[in-house]
Design a protein around this motif. Structure first.
Motif, short mmCIF file in Angstrom:
data_model
loop_
_atom_site.label_atom_id
_atom_site.label_comp_id
_atom_site.label_asym_id
_atom_site.label_seq_id
_atom_site.Cartn_x
_atom_site.Cartn_y
_atom_site.Cartn_z
N THR A 41 0.84 -1.20 0.00
CA THR A 41 0.00 0.00 0.00
C THR A 41 0.88 1.25 0.00
O THR A 41 0.37 2.36 0.03
N ARG A 59 -5.48 0.21 0.30
CA ARG A 59 -5.60 -0.51 1.57
C ARG A 59 -6.76 -1.51 1.48
O ARG A 59 -6.67 -2.63 2.00
N ASP A 63 -6.44 -5.45 2.15
CA ASP A 63 -7.21 -6.13 3.21
C ASP A 63 -8.01 -7.29 2.64
O ASP A 63 -8.12 -8.35 3.25
N LYS A 64 -8.56 -7.08 1.45
CA LYS A 64 -9.37 -8.14 0.82
C LYS A 64 -8.49 -9.37 0.53
O LYS A 64 -8.85 -10.49 0.88
N ARG A 66 -5.69 -10.25 1.91
CA ARG A 66 -5.28 -10.87 3.19
C ARG A 66 -6.43 -11.66 3.80
O ARG A 66 -6.27 -12.82 4.18
N ASP A 67 -7.62 -11.02 3.84
CA ASP A 67 -8.76 -11.68 4.50
C ASP A 67 -9.22 -12.91 3.73
O ASP A 67 -9.81 -13.83 4.30
N GLU A 76 2.91 -5.04 8.55
CA GLU A 76 2.73 -3.60 8.48
C GLU A 76 4.10 -3.02 8.79
O GLU A 76 4.73 -3.42 9.77
N CYS A 81 1.32 -1.51 4.39
CA CYS A 81 1.21 -2.97 4.40
C CYS A 81 1.96 -3.56 3.21
O CYS A 81 1.99 -2.97 2.13
#
Ligand code: 5GP
Length: 191
Positions: A41, A59, A63-64, A66-67, A76, A81
């Motif tokens: 990011t 971001r 996050d998507k 990673r999740d 981080e 990230c």
């Protein structure tokens, strides 16, 4: 089917010259290396190329990924990230390529848990003054970020015990030669 390639982790504090050392050996055909392009990011620096240096993402995109379990590891680092996409790594290793991850220490810890036989190498600077000069010499970041990177570098240096090999970057060509030997010996299952 090709013999599964090695998973190689290269870490070292910001400014140690990982990129310069890597350039010296990454295209050596005998090493059959493939560089794993990370997702980040962070803002693109001058000279960096999308999809080559990093995949620069928002971001939300990070996050998507990673999740949804798409990252082999992530961290981080100084407000941004960074993560390694799992799919590419597996595909390349299955093709017999030795996949090289250039990641920081928390990421290496996650990789070691998932893949205990990863070949882990930590690059150290000849001394900390030299490291500070190199971080400042880059002149792309504000003082606050430089300070954070220096603090992080000191912390990272304390983690070298978790790596199989520690290589000093007194001279990038020499450091690259040492890494070349380590990789070759591992390819030949001698280590
Ligand atoms: P930079 O912003 O200087 O490119 O990278 C900052 C730190 O993040 C460096 O130590 C670099 O090795 C690390 N890094 C780059 N990509 C990844 C990644 O995918 N995962 C982790 N854990 N660290 C990364």
């Amino acid at each position: 089917m090709a013999k599964k390639g090695l998973l190689i982790v290269i870490s070292g504090p910001s400014g140690v010259g990982k990129g310069t050392v890597l350039k010296e050996f990454i295209n050596d055909p005998a090493l059959k290396l493939a560089y794993s392009v990370s997702m980040t990011t962070r803002e693109k620096r001058p000279g960096e190329i999308e999809g080559v240096s990093y995949d620069f993402v928002s971001r939300a995109e990070f996050d998507k990924a990673r999740d949804e379990g798409e990252l082999l590891e992530w961290c981080e680092f100084v407000g941004n990230c960074y993560g390694t996409p799992l799919k590419g790594v597996e595909r390349l290793r299955n093709e017999g390529k030795n996949v090289l991850l250039e990641i920081e220490v928390q990421g290496c810890q996650q990789v070691r848990k998932k893949c205990p036989d990863a070949l882990t190498i930590f690059i150290v600077p000849p001394n900390m003054e030299e490291l500070e000069n190199r971080i400042r010499g880059r002149r792309t970041e504000p003082e606050e970020i430089v300070q954070q990177r220096l603090a992080k570098a000191t912390k990272e240096m304390e983690m070298i015990g978790q790596y199989k090999y520690v290589v000093c970057n007194e001279d990038p060509k020499l450091a690259a030669d040492i890494i070349r030997v380590i990789i070759k010996r591992h390819m030949e299952n001698e280590l």
